[in-house]
Scaffold this motif. Structure first.
Motif, PDB file in Angstrom:
ATOM      1  N   GLU A 208       0.834  -1.212   0.000  1.00 17.61           N
ATOM      2  CA  GLU A 208       0.000   0.000   0.000  1.00 17.61           C
ATOM      3  C   GLU A 208       0.864   1.255   0.000  1.00 17.61           C
ATOM      4  O   GLU A 208       0.602   2.192  -0.746  1.00 17.61           O
ATOM      5  CB  GLU A 208      -0.900   0.008   1.236  1.00 17.61           C
ATOM      6  N   SER A 210       3.857   1.666  -1.052  1.00 16.96           N
ATOM      7  CA  SER A 210       4.532   1.859  -2.336  1.00 16.96           C
ATOM      8  C   SER A 210       3.565   2.343  -3.409  1.00 16.96           C
ATOM      9  O   SER A 210       3.842   3.290  -4.138  1.00 16.96           O
ATOM     10  CB  SER A 210       5.200   0.547  -2.764  1.00 16.96           C
ATOM     11  N   LEU A 211       2.402   1.691  -3.481  1.00 18.84           N
ATOM     12  CA  LEU A 211       1.417   2.081  -4.496  1.00 18.84           C
ATOM     13  C   LEU A 211       0.933   3.503  -4.248  1.00 18.84           C
ATOM     14  O   LEU A 211       0.750   4.277  -5.186  1.00 18.84           O
ATOM     15  CB  LEU A 211       0.231   1.112  -4.471  1.00 18.84           C
ATOM     16  N   ALA A 212       0.748   3.860  -2.965  1.00 16.36           N
ATOM     17  CA  ALA A 212       0.261   5.204  -2.643  1.00 16.36           C
ATOM     18  C   ALA A 212       1.291   6.268  -3.000  1.00 16.36           C
ATOM     19  O   ALA A 212       0.948   7.437  -3.133  1.00 16.36           O
ATOM     20  CB  ALA A 212      -0.100   5.292  -1.159  1.00 16.36           C
ATOM     21  N   GLY A 214       2.808   6.245  -5.750  1.00 18.52           N
ATOM     22  CA  GLY A 214       2.808   6.364  -7.200  1.00 18.52           C
ATOM     23  C   GLY A 214       3.623   5.310  -7.913  1.00 18.52           C
ATOM     24  O   GLY A 214       3.999   5.484  -9.062  1.00 18.52           O
ATOM     25  N   ALA A 215       3.941   4.208  -7.215  1.00 16.93           N
ATOM     26  CA  ALA A 215       4.646   3.123  -7.883  1.00 16.93           C
ATOM     27  C   ALA A 215       3.637   2.237  -8.593  1.00 16.93           C
ATOM     28  O   ALA A 215       2.517   2.078  -8.127  1.00 16.93           O
ATOM     29  CB  ALA A 215       5.425   2.298  -6.858  1.00 16.93           C
TER      30      ALA A 215
ATOM     31  N   ASN B  58      -7.585   8.854  -3.696  1.00 15.26           N
ATOM     32  CA  ASN B  58      -6.384   8.450  -4.447  1.00 15.26           C
ATOM     33  C   ASN B  58      -6.566   7.075  -5.080  1.00 15.26           C
ATOM     34  O   ASN B  58      -5.606   6.424  -5.449  1.00 15.26           O
ATOM     35  CB  ASN B  58      -5.133   8.476  -3.560  1.00 15.26           C
ATOM     36  N   MET B  60      -7.246   4.240  -3.889  1.00 17.19           N
ATOM     37  CA  MET B  60      -6.705   3.054  -3.238  1.00 17.19           C
ATOM     38  C   MET B  60      -7.757   1.947  -3.161  1.00 17.19           C
ATOM     39  O   MET B  60      -7.434   0.788  -2.974  1.00 17.19           O
ATOM     40  CB  MET B  60      -6.187   3.391  -1.831  1.00 17.19           C
ATOM     41  N   VAL B  88      -1.269   6.156 -11.427  1.00 18.46           N
ATOM     42  CA  VAL B  88       0.060   6.348 -10.855  1.00 18.46           C
ATOM     43  C   VAL B  88       0.346   7.834 -10.667  1.00 18.46           C
ATOM     44  O   VAL B  88       0.832   8.278  -9.625  1.00 18.46           O
ATOM     45  CB  VAL B  88       1.107   5.656 -11.763  1.00 18.46           C
ATOM     46  N   ARG B  91      -1.679   9.203  -7.751  1.00 21.25           N
ATOM     47  CA  ARG B  91      -1.144   8.872  -6.427  1.00 21.25           C
ATOM     48  C   ARG B  91       0.137   9.633  -6.139  1.00 21.25           C
ATOM     49  O   ARG B  91       0.520   9.809  -4.984  1.00 21.25           O
ATOM     50  CB  ARG B  91      -0.924   7.362  -6.317  1.00 21.25           C
ATOM     51  N   LYS B  92       0.792  10.066  -7.193  1.00 21.85           N
ATOM     52  CA  LYS B  92       1.958  10.918  -6.999  1.00 21.85           C
ATOM     53  C   LYS B  92       1.504  12.310  -6.527  1.00 21.85           C
ATOM     54  O   LYS B  92       2.141  12.925  -5.692  1.00 21.85           O
ATOM     55  CB  LYS B  92       2.729  11.017  -8.321  1.00 21.85           C
ATOM     56  N   PHE B  98      -0.846   6.242   6.398  1.00 20.66           N
ATOM     57  CA  PHE B  98      -1.785   5.222   6.862  1.00 20.66           C
ATOM     58  C   PHE B  98      -1.911   5.210   8.379  1.00 20.66           C
ATOM     59  O   PHE B  98      -1.143   5.837   9.110  1.00 20.66           O
ATOM     60  CB  PHE B  98      -1.337   3.854   6.354  1.00 20.66           C
ATOM     61  N   PHE B 104       9.100   1.187   4.953  1.00 19.32           N
ATOM     62  CA  PHE B 104       9.651  -0.012   4.322  1.00 19.32           C
ATOM     63  C   PHE B 104      10.771  -0.550   5.203  1.00 19.32           C
ATOM     64  O   PHE B 104      11.414   0.213   5.931  1.00 19.32           O
ATOM     65  CB  PHE B 104      10.234   0.328   2.950  1.00 19.32           C
ATOM     66  N   TYR B 114      12.627   6.725  -1.667  1.00 20.90           N
ATOM     67  CA  TYR B 114      11.900   5.726  -2.461  1.00 20.90           C
ATOM     68  C   TYR B 114      11.155   6.348  -3.640  1.00 20.90           C
ATOM     69  O   TYR B 114      11.316   5.929  -4.785  1.00 20.90           O
ATOM     70  CB  TYR B 114      10.920   4.972  -1.568  1.00 20.90           C
ATOM     71  N   LEU B 118      12.011   6.198  -7.630  1.00 19.57           N
ATOM     72  CA  LEU B 118      10.999   5.608  -8.495  1.00 19.57           C
ATOM     73  C   LEU B 118      10.833   6.444  -9.758  1.00 19.57           C
ATOM     74  O   LEU B 118      10.652   5.924 -10.857  1.00 19.57           O
ATOM     75  CB  LEU B 118       9.688   5.598  -7.708  1.00 19.57           C
ATOM     76  N   PHE B 119      10.897   7.764  -9.589  1.00 19.39           N
ATOM     77  CA  PHE B 119      10.692   8.628 -10.742  1.00 19.39           C
ATOM     78  C   PHE B 119      11.991   8.894 -11.476  1.00 19.39           C
ATOM     79  O   PHE B 119      12.079   9.795 -12.299  1.00 19.39           O
ATOM     80  CB  PHE B 119       9.997   9.918 -10.309  1.00 19.39           C
TER      81      PHE B 119
END
Lengths: 330, 264
Positions: A208, A210-212, A214-215, B58, B60, B88, B91-92, B98, B104, B114, B118-119
């Motif tokens: 979650e 990671s996806l949140a 923007g992955a 977003n 989810m 994607v 969400r960016k 949460f 992580f 992270y 990613l970008f």
């Protein structure tokens, strides 16, 4: 005299009992009854606990005892030979005594490396699909059923299948490659299932997060899920290596049994240890010390498999500590 | 477009939003205007759909098989559920924190880096700068600057949650969604997060789900009160107004009963 005393005491006891029964309230009575039962339960539960503990301990001891018996027998017969460098690194002999098993050791590792190189990518790939991408449904059920059926097929059947398909039909001949392909099929279900377990054990919250951010799904798998599952996947792979070097039936039909040269190309035949042990025991009477050779080789193989299992545990723990996926337990 | 110092904040609008989980209707007729550069609190009793509503923003909810959204959810006038919309990218722009801190299992540094990695940002100096400024913004820098390479899991719960906020800030979102971000934290850690949110609202649109009414009253500018009539009914917005109005002069009797602690 004494009889009278006892009676008095009994009378006394009875009188007290009756008196208590008469004057205690309902709550008091309930409390007394419950307390009595708790006491009795405590005694019984403790006794049952002891009995059950003893029983499970005994069963565990039997299992451990059998293992110890096997290990001790094999080691008593062959460890002396196995630990002799002249035997381990020596050349096998066709008719003379005093031969070694080095080509067989190399063949086993060669075969294991080839198989792992194929079974791990395919197994992990399938596991990633099953745990990360597939919607639970007919397809996933079918794949799981297939894997379960495949893992219950006897290895000798895989051996014959491999011989028909890879050795004969695809013309690979008796070769490490034919064996590795066969062993890939043999080990695919377990590698896939252990990898899937490892992937499913990765907390949903990581995905979650990671996806949140923007992955995409694949980026999430690659950067978060697979690294977190790596300890479990690695354990599965190391255990697969143990099964590969210990496999005989599937190897006998696809790789070879009495080749004495160290294999170079994967297209060459070879005699991995387990197959060679079988051959030496059943048809090895050409050399007078065949018993010594088979026993020594068996002891070395057992040592290797034990080391692999132990290594898998240590490796898992070390990796888990590094990635911090398992905190404290195990 | 005339709001103060806030060109980059995003504005959400929900119109007649229904949310279904398979056959179950979880939300019905949600209308909300989430203002730029402000904090909007979603409050209500457990199971009233406030977290579900947040997760519509977003997308989810897409991750839950069988979830379906009807109605309009738009970010700066663009329907985020329209066909071909880039989730994607959404969400960016719309970051999320949460309920349970979920760093992580990587180092503090790698957690914040992270998103940027990613970008495709690879330059060490740029990454260093992003990590530092995000941690500074999340009021965590002073506490972790000496241990950027150590595991994020070694931090305290409150620090982990601020790290998660820093991780979101590092991708420069326009909106930050927080799903009961303090429910796993002690009062001191909670206060630090609240102070941080108030500070961040000049630059971000913030939506926070909370079951703590005092928290809503303390930090938010607008409050939406969610409720379900009875078990099995969909969640609805009973009242939506400025936080001040909701807490001092609620128009709906149910809102009043909830905020005065008479149910829920």
């Amino acid at each position: 005299m004494s009889g009278l005393e006892v009676k008095t005491v009994e009378e006394e006891g009875l009188r007290v009992e009756v008196a208590a029964g008469l004057c205690e309230s309902r709550d008091e009575r309930l409390e007394r009854v419950i307390r009595q039962h708790i006491e009795r339960h405590k005694r019984r539960a403790a006794a049952a606990d002891r009995a059950f503990t003893a029983a499970t301990w005994a069963v565990a001891a039997v299992a451990l005892g059998i293992l110890a018996f096997i290990v001790i027998t094999i080691f008593a017969r062959g460890l002396g030979t196995a630990l002799n460098p002249g035997f381990l690194f020596g050349k096998p002999q066709a008719i003379k005594e005093g031969g070694g098993i080095w080509p067989m050791v190399v063949s086993s590792f060669y075969l294991a490396a080839l198989t792992v190189a194929m079974v791990v990518p395919v197994g992990v790939g399938a596991a990633v699909y099953m745990s990360e991408f597939a919607r639970e449904g007919r397809v996933t059920r079918l794949v799981r059923l297939g894997a379960d059926v495949l893992s219950s097929v006897p290895s000798v059947v895989f051996g014959i299948f491999g011989m028909v398909l890879f050795v004969v039909y695809l013309g690979l001949g008796y070769s490490l490659l034919a064996g590795a392909l066969t062993l890939t099929l043999l080990n695919l279900p377990t590698v896939m299932r252990t990898s899937e377990e490892a992937l499913r054990a990765v907390p949903v919250s990581y995905r979650e997060a990671s996806l949140a951010l923007g992955a995409s799904r694949w980026e999430t798998v690659k950067r978060v899920v697979l690294p977190s599952a790596a300890p479990g996947i690695t354990t599965g792979a190391v255990l697969a290596v143990g099964r590969i070097v210990g496999e005989s039936a599937a190897v006998i039909y696809t790789v070879g049994i009495f080749v004495r040269k160290i294999p170079v190309s994967p297209l060459q035949p070879a005699a991995p240890m387990a197959a060679h042990i079988w051959h030496t025991y059943t048809e090895g009477a050409l050399v007078s010390d065949w018993m010594r050779i088979a026993n020594g080789e068996a002891a070395f193989l057992l040592l290797l498999v034990l080391a692999l299992n132990l290594g898998a545990r240590l490796l898992t723990r070390a990796l888990a500590k590094k990635t911090g996926t398992v905190k404290g337990n195990e | 477009m005339t709001e103060v110092a806030c060109g980059a904040c995003g504005k959400f609008e929900l119109e007649g939003v229904n949310l279904y989980y398979n056959g179950f209707k979880a939300l019905e007729g949600i209308d909300l205007r989430i203002e730029r550069c402000s904090i909007t609190a979603l409050i209500g009793p457990s199971g009233c759909g406030k977290s579900s509503a947040l997760r519509c923003l977003n997308r989810m909810n897409d991750l839950i098989p069988g979830a379906r959204v009807e109605g309009l959810v738009s970010l700066d006038g663009e329907d985020v559920y329209q066909r071909g919309y880039d989730v994607v990218e959404l969400r960016k722009r719309v970051g999320m924190v949460f309920q349970k801190p979920n760093p992580f299992p990587k180092s503090v540094y790698e957690n914040v880096a992270y998103g940027p990695r990613l970008f495709g940002i690879k330059d060490k100096e740029t990454l260093d700068d992003i990590v530092e400024s995000s941690l500074v913004s999340a009021a965590l820098w002073d506490e972790v600057k000496g241990k950027l390479k150590s595991s994020a899991l070694a931090l305290s719960g409150g620090q982990q949650q601020r790290l998660c906020i820093a991780r979101v800030l590092a991708v420069q979102p326009e909106v930050i969604l927080l799903d009961e971000p303090c429910s796993a934290l002690d009062p001191i850690a909670t206060q630090r997060i609240e102070d941080l949110l108030v500070e961040l609202k000049s630059r971000y649109t913030i939506v926070i789900v909370t079951h703590n009414m005092q928290q809503a009253a303390r930090v938010s500018d607008y409050t939406a009160f969610f409720m379900i009539e009875q078990q099995g009914d969909p969640g609805r917005v009973i009242e939506y107004d400025t936080t001040n109005a909701i807490f001092t002069n609620p128009k709906d009797e149910r809102t009043e009963r909830y905020i005065t602690g008479r149910f829920g």
